[in-house]
Write an enzyme that holds these catalytic residues in place. Structure first.
Site, PDB file in Angstrom:
ATOM      1  N   GLU A  54     -20.437  52.608  43.873  1.00 40.11           N
ATOM      2  CA  GLU A  54     -19.781  51.503  43.167  1.00 40.11           C
ATOM      3  C   GLU A  54     -20.876  50.789  42.387  1.00 40.11           C
ATOM      4  OE1 GLU A  54     -16.652  50.955  42.958  1.00 40.11           O
ATOM      5  OE2 GLU A  54     -16.032  52.409  44.459  1.00 40.11           O
TER       6      GLU A  54
ATOM      7  N   CYS B  12     -19.895  42.141  39.882  1.00 46.60           N
ATOM      8  CA  CYS B  12     -19.768  43.402  39.152  1.00 46.60           C
ATOM      9  C   CYS B  12     -18.581  43.340  38.212  1.00 46.60           C
ATOM     10  CB  CYS B  12     -19.636  44.558  40.117  1.00 46.60           C
ATOM     11  SG  CYS B  12     -18.387  44.287  41.359  1.00 46.60           S
TER      12      CYS B  12
ATOM     13  N   LYS C 288     -27.733  49.126  55.701  1.00 47.08           N
ATOM     14  CA  LYS C 288     -28.958  48.584  55.106  1.00 47.08           C
ATOM     15  C   LYS C 288     -28.564  47.537  54.072  1.00 47.08           C
ATOM     16  CE  LYS C 288     -31.527  49.115  51.712  1.00 47.08           C
ATOM     17  NZ  LYS C 288     -31.930  47.700  51.529  1.00 47.08           N
TER      18      LYS C 288
ATOM     19  N   GLU D 288     -25.267  45.728  31.022  1.00 43.82           N
ATOM     20  CA  GLU D 288     -24.944  44.748  32.071  1.00 43.82           C
ATOM     21  C   GLU D 288     -26.086  43.733  32.176  1.00 43.82           C
ATOM     22  OE1 GLU D 288     -25.062  45.861  36.313  1.00 43.82           O
ATOM     23  OE2 GLU D 288     -23.052  44.983  36.455  1.00 43.82           O
TER      24      GLU D 288
HETATM   25  P1  NAD Z   1     -29.735  47.497  43.488  1.00 38.08           P
HETATM   26  O1  NAD Z   1     -29.294  48.813  42.967  1.00 38.08           O
HETATM   27  O2  NAD Z   1     -31.054  46.990  43.083  1.00 38.08           O
HETATM   28  O3  NAD Z   1     -29.738  47.502  45.087  1.00 38.08           O
HETATM   29  C1  NAD Z   1     -28.598  47.837  45.854  1.00 38.08           C
HETATM   30  C2  NAD Z   1     -29.057  48.279  47.239  1.00 38.08           C
HETATM   31  O4  NAD Z   1     -29.795  49.502  47.110  1.00 38.08           O
HETATM   32  C3  NAD Z   1     -29.984  47.297  47.946  1.00 38.08           C
HETATM   33  O5  NAD Z   1     -29.698  47.296  49.331  1.00 38.08           O
HETATM   34  C4  NAD Z   1     -31.345  47.902  47.683  1.00 38.08           C
HETATM   35  O6  NAD Z   1     -32.320  47.513  48.626  1.00 38.08           O
HETATM   36  C5  NAD Z   1     -31.032  49.378  47.789  1.00 38.08           C
HETATM   37  N1  NAD Z   1     -32.010  50.269  47.158  1.00 38.08           N
HETATM   38  C6  NAD Z   1     -32.779  50.032  46.068  1.00 38.08           C
HETATM   39  N2  NAD Z   1     -33.549  51.106  45.810  1.00 38.08           N
HETATM   40  C7  NAD Z   1     -33.256  52.039  46.736  1.00 38.08           C
HETATM   41  C8  NAD Z   1     -33.710  53.363  46.993  1.00 38.08           C
HETATM   42  N3  NAD Z   1     -34.640  53.963  46.231  1.00 38.08           N
HETATM   43  N4  NAD Z   1     -33.173  54.030  48.025  1.00 38.08           N
HETATM   44  C9  NAD Z   1     -32.230  53.461  48.807  1.00 38.08           C
HETATM   45  N5  NAD Z   1     -31.773  52.208  48.629  1.00 38.08           N
HETATM   46  C10 NAD Z   1     -32.276  51.506  47.592  1.00 38.08           C
HETATM   47  O7  NAD Z   1     -28.564  46.464  43.084  1.00 38.08           O
HETATM   48  P2  NAD Z   1     -28.507  44.888  43.361  1.00 38.08           P
HETATM   49  O8  NAD Z   1     -29.425  44.205  42.390  1.00 38.08           O
HETATM   50  O9  NAD Z   1     -28.642  44.600  44.801  1.00 38.08           O
HETATM   51  O10 NAD Z   1     -26.990  44.570  42.952  1.00 38.08           O
HETATM   52  C11 NAD Z   1     -26.583  44.328  41.647  1.00 38.08           C
HETATM   53  C12 NAD Z   1     -25.871  45.543  41.081  1.00 38.08           C
HETATM   54  O11 NAD Z   1     -24.790  45.915  41.932  1.00 38.08           O
HETATM   55  C13 NAD Z   1     -25.230  45.277  39.731  1.00 38.08           C
HETATM   56  O12 NAD Z   1     -25.479  46.360  38.875  1.00 38.08           O
HETATM   57  C14 NAD Z   1     -23.747  45.189  40.039  1.00 38.08           C
HETATM   58  O13 NAD Z   1     -22.887  45.502  38.983  1.00 38.08           O
HETATM   59  C15 NAD Z   1     -23.609  46.152  41.164  1.00 38.08           C
HETATM   60  N6  NAD Z   1     -22.402  45.884  41.947  1.00 38.08           N
HETATM   61  C16 NAD Z   1     -21.353  46.761  41.842  1.00 38.08           C
HETATM   62  C17 NAD Z   1     -20.185  46.522  42.546  1.00 38.08           C
HETATM   63  C18 NAD Z   1     -19.015  47.480  42.445  1.00 38.08           C
HETATM   64  O14 NAD Z   1     -18.218  47.506  43.356  1.00 38.08           O
HETATM   65  N7  NAD Z   1     -18.887  48.265  41.385  1.00 38.08           N
HETATM   66  C19 NAD Z   1     -20.083  45.411  43.378  1.00 38.08           C
HETATM   67  C20 NAD Z   1     -21.175  44.529  43.455  1.00 38.08           C
HETATM   68  C21 NAD Z   1     -22.335  44.791  42.747  1.00 38.08           C
END
Ligand code: NAD
Length: 503
Positions: free
Chosen positions: A257, A291, A182, A392
């Site tokens: 992550e 990230c 997804k 963040e």
């Molecule tokens: P997000 O948490 O909003 O979304 C991530 C994914 O989760 C998306 O596919 C989203 O559609 C899905 N999602 C959202 N709500 C959900 C739910 N209730 N149930 C199931 N899936 C759901 O994050 P984002 O804005 O896409 O990404 C940015 C974040 O990701 C930042 O906090 C960043 O630090 C983190 N990030 C971490 C790493 C790492 O490896 N540590 C790498 C890249 C990004």
């Protein structure tokens, strides 16, 4: 700045379920738009629980054959995927720049990371070793072998739309799992290209499935689905906690992550020009939306002013624009909601008493007015406990914090709820080794910025950056497999472990 250099046709992006491209059951779609120009790029299947269920059922049905498919042959298939990905690198990189905004050189790097991960995991088809160990009994053999876990839900963010999906899908498939992928709602078109490559390479139907949604409709259904065995999630800490609590009742294996608040520590003996290069790249590359982005600069007070002056003169020269233009240094942020959040942190920083040195505003010049641009932003006179130094922001904002020693720098570095990446600039080998022992992050760079991970080392962080797992390298093979211990007694008699010791 002019409009986007190419004029792509609007792509119709369906889900991929059981080897077929199918629209959402509802027939509804959502838009994917270029964050630099606002142009419409794609109409994407707006999926819900019924679509997620169909994808899970397909993955479940395909699992039994795929787990028995010889791992070296799974590796050959991944090798083919890597070759196609390499051949299409430029085309996919351009699409990525259009869909999520990062500048083209960085988009090429994102695709290259996907290629590297795919080749690496293709090689694991002939490894994914178990081990043997001697038995304490006579005439008894024993070994530990790996089994796949089952059906994987791979839920990914938008900031590395090719690399992060490959970190999950490649190790999951090479170890014999099947996958429901997804992607993030902001980057479904790049995700679709990856799935198309698997199709072209000849992956059997049902082994990899994709469902797109606008945020949580399909994702939430995956969290609740009884047929998912294992979750690999990358995204915000807030969503990650939700994933963990929603799946806890079924005792599922979950890898998270999550966010970061990464720091670059610059000591009084550092090569300052080198440090400035590392800071500018780590804080403003990908418009600060990594990230591992450097959102704190912890500077020794002896060099704080000189470092800050050098930074200001470099950051002032950064050019905002469409990432497809080679004059652009910094692209847009992903969407208006995220830009609003970044701007809100500028307001918070000012209200907390930090000094805004640069940026902190939304550019209105011609050419930038249609995209989600935000001016590169630098604060100084920041205290470690301020919100802009703790939370963040995920945008082109970084802060300078002054300290008097390496010990204090490390204390400030470790004094946040996240623990992903850190960096130290020093020319003193003793300080470097001291930091290697004391810094409490999953990744540490010496004399390089906070970004630049390679696929054959474990990736991930401590504290609220995750839940103790690591991606990439052998760590990913461990996550996507279960150990099975096998004991073979060829003595022909009952031997009771821990009891029959004198036989
Ligand atoms: P997000 O948490 O909003 O979304 C991530 C994914 O989760 C998306 O596919 C989203 O559609 C899905 N999602 C959202 N709500 C959900 C739910 N209730 N149930 C199931 N899936 C759901 O994050 P984002 O804005 O896409 O990404 C940015 C974040 O990701 C930042 O906090 C960043 O630090 C983190 N990030 C971490 C790493 C790492 O490896 N540590 C790498 C890249 C990004």
């Amino acid at each position: 700045m002019t409009a986007s250099l190419s004029q792509p046709q609007v792509i119709e992006a369906h889900n991929y379920i059981n080897g077929q491209w199918v629209p959402a059951r509802s027939g509804e779609t959502f838009e994917s738009r270029n964050p630099a120009t606002g142009e419409l790029l794609g109409l994407v299947a707006k999926s819900g629980p019924a679509d997620a269920d169909a994808a899970v059922q397909a993955a479940r049905a395909a699992f039994d054959n795929w787990r028995k498919y010889p791992a070296p042959r799974r590796g050959e298939l991944l090798f083919k995927v890597a070759q196609i990905l390499a051949a299409r690198k430029e085309e996919i990189a351009r699409l990525m720049t259009q869909e999520m905004g990062k500048v083209l050189t960085e988009a090429r790097g994102d695709v290259q990371e996907g290629i590297d991960m795919t080749y690496y995991m293709a090689g694991e088809g002939r490894r994914q070793h178990g081990f043997t160990a001697p038995s304490e009994m006579f005439d008894k053999f024993q070994m530990a072998v790996r089994d796949p876990v089952g059906v994987v839900a791979a839920i990914t963010p938008w900031n590395f739309p090719m690399a992060i999906p490959t970190w999950k899908i490649m190790p999951a498939l090479i170890t014999g799992n099947t996958v429901v992928f997804k992607p993030a709602p902001d980057t479904p078109l790049v995700a679709r290209e990856l799935v198309k490559i698997f199709e072209e390479a000849g992956l059997p139907a049902g082994v990899l499935n994709m469902v797109c949604d606008t945020g949580r409709a399909a994702g939430e259904a995956l969290l609740q689905h009884p047929e998912i065995d294992i979750y690999s999630f990358t995204g915000s800490t807030e969503t990650g906690k939700h994933v963990l609590t929603e799946t806890a009742g079924r005792l599922k294996k979950v890898s998270l992550e999550l966010g970061g608040k990464n720091a670059i520590m610059v000591m009084d003996d550092a090569n300052l020009d080198l440090a400035v290069d590392g800071i500018v790249w780590s804080a403003f590359g990908t418009t600060g939306q990594r990230c591992t982005a450097a959102s704190r600069i912890i500077a020794h007070r002896a060099i704080e002013k000189e470092l800050t002056d050098k930074l200001v003169s470099r950051i002032e020269k950064l050019r905002l624009g469409d990432g497809l233009q080679d004059t652009t240094d910094v692209g847009p942020v992903i969407n208006s909601k995220q830009r609003h959040r970044i701007h809100e942190y500028t307001r918070i920083g000012k209200a907390e008493g930090a000094n805004l040195l640069l940026g902190g505003d939304i550019p209105t010049e011609d050419g930038l007015d249609k995209g989600h641009f935000y001016r590169p932003t630098l604060f100084n006179k920041v205290r470690p406990d301020m919100r802009i130094a703790q939370e963040e922001i995920f945008g082109p904002t970084t802060v300078v914090i002054g300290v008097d020693s390496l010990e204090e720098a490390i204390k400030v570095n470790n004094g946040v709820k996240y623990g992903l990446s850190a960096s130290l600039y020093t020319q003193d080998v003793n300080r470097a080794f001291f930091a290697m022992r004391e810094v409490a992050t999953g990744i540490l760079y010496i004399n390089a910025g906070t970004i630049g991970a390679e696929v054959h080392l474990p990736f991930g962080g401590t504290r609220q950056t995750g839940n103790g797992h690591r991606e990439a390298a052998g760590a990913a093979i461990d996550f996507f497999t279960e150990w099975k211990a096998v004991y073979v007694d060829f003595s022909g008699k009952l031997q009771r472990a821990q009891i029959d010791m004198d036989m």
